[in-house]
Motif scaffolding. Sequence first.
Motif: not given
Length: 304
Positions: A214-217, A230-237, A242-246
């Motif tokens: 849930y961290i902004p890019d 790991p970036r994929q566990a931190l960044r969300a657009g 982004d993750a919450y939208r899904v």
Amino acid sequence: MSPRTQVSSSAYQDLLSILGRVGVAEGAPCRVAPLRAAARQLLAGYPTAALDARVLLGHVLGCGPAALIAADQEEVGLEPLTAFAALLDRRRRGEPVAYLTGEQEFFGRDFHVTPAVLIPRPETELLVEAALRPLPHGGRLLDLGTGSGCIAVTILAERPDSRGEAIDLSAEALAVARINARRHGVEGRLGLAPVPFEAAPSGPFDLILSNPPYIPDDQSLPTSVESYEPRQALRAGADGLDAYRVLGPVIAQRLAPQGTALLEIGADQAAAVTALLRRSFPVHQVSVKRDLAGLDRMVTITPL
């Protein structure tokens, strides 16, 4: 012990210098207490310097905090001394202690961690505490983006009548989760699958949990996080959402009629996340809970 000058590690040489200043002569036996104090000085730029020094030295010597204190006057051989110095070198560059030891405590249990997974945080324990109350006897849970498995494994360990499924896109992360499930005796009750949110196992689930990225890019992070976790566990657009939208539609399709969903959020995301989730849950109660610091930390979805 072999002459200490044989080792060229930067931290090793700095340790020798500090030990010399406190009266430990070159070639003299190196004992635990002055070595721990020297390491604390070496890590003085970190607010957790004393704790880091104690944890890393205990890790190298294979002893816990109490045993380390009791061993204050024990001599430290060249091999553990050089291993300790190597860890101090890495810590001075910003690498998290949890990755150096491969362990992180969470909810009173030790979890195996590697750079493939996010390091479990104390604030995520709030998610576990909140999850234990609504989970019915014999309940079924789903952990979306499990990482180290600390959330699902902890809940199953606390509730031996329950069972669950956990997913993560990273096969490396799932390997870590599998180790933790085995370590804490829940491997037979936890299914693990390397799939995206949309392909999660079908429900219904009594409890669905997620600590998504849930961290902004463009948000700055400490070096210990940005460079190692790991970036994929931190960044969300761009907006961190982004993750919450899904997740909204995914959870809505899998949550039991009387089920509960719990999602960790960033401290400034409550309004945006609740608005997104209400699109998928128009007749549920979507509310926000704060952590012990008074910050918005978790969104709950419950039936009215």
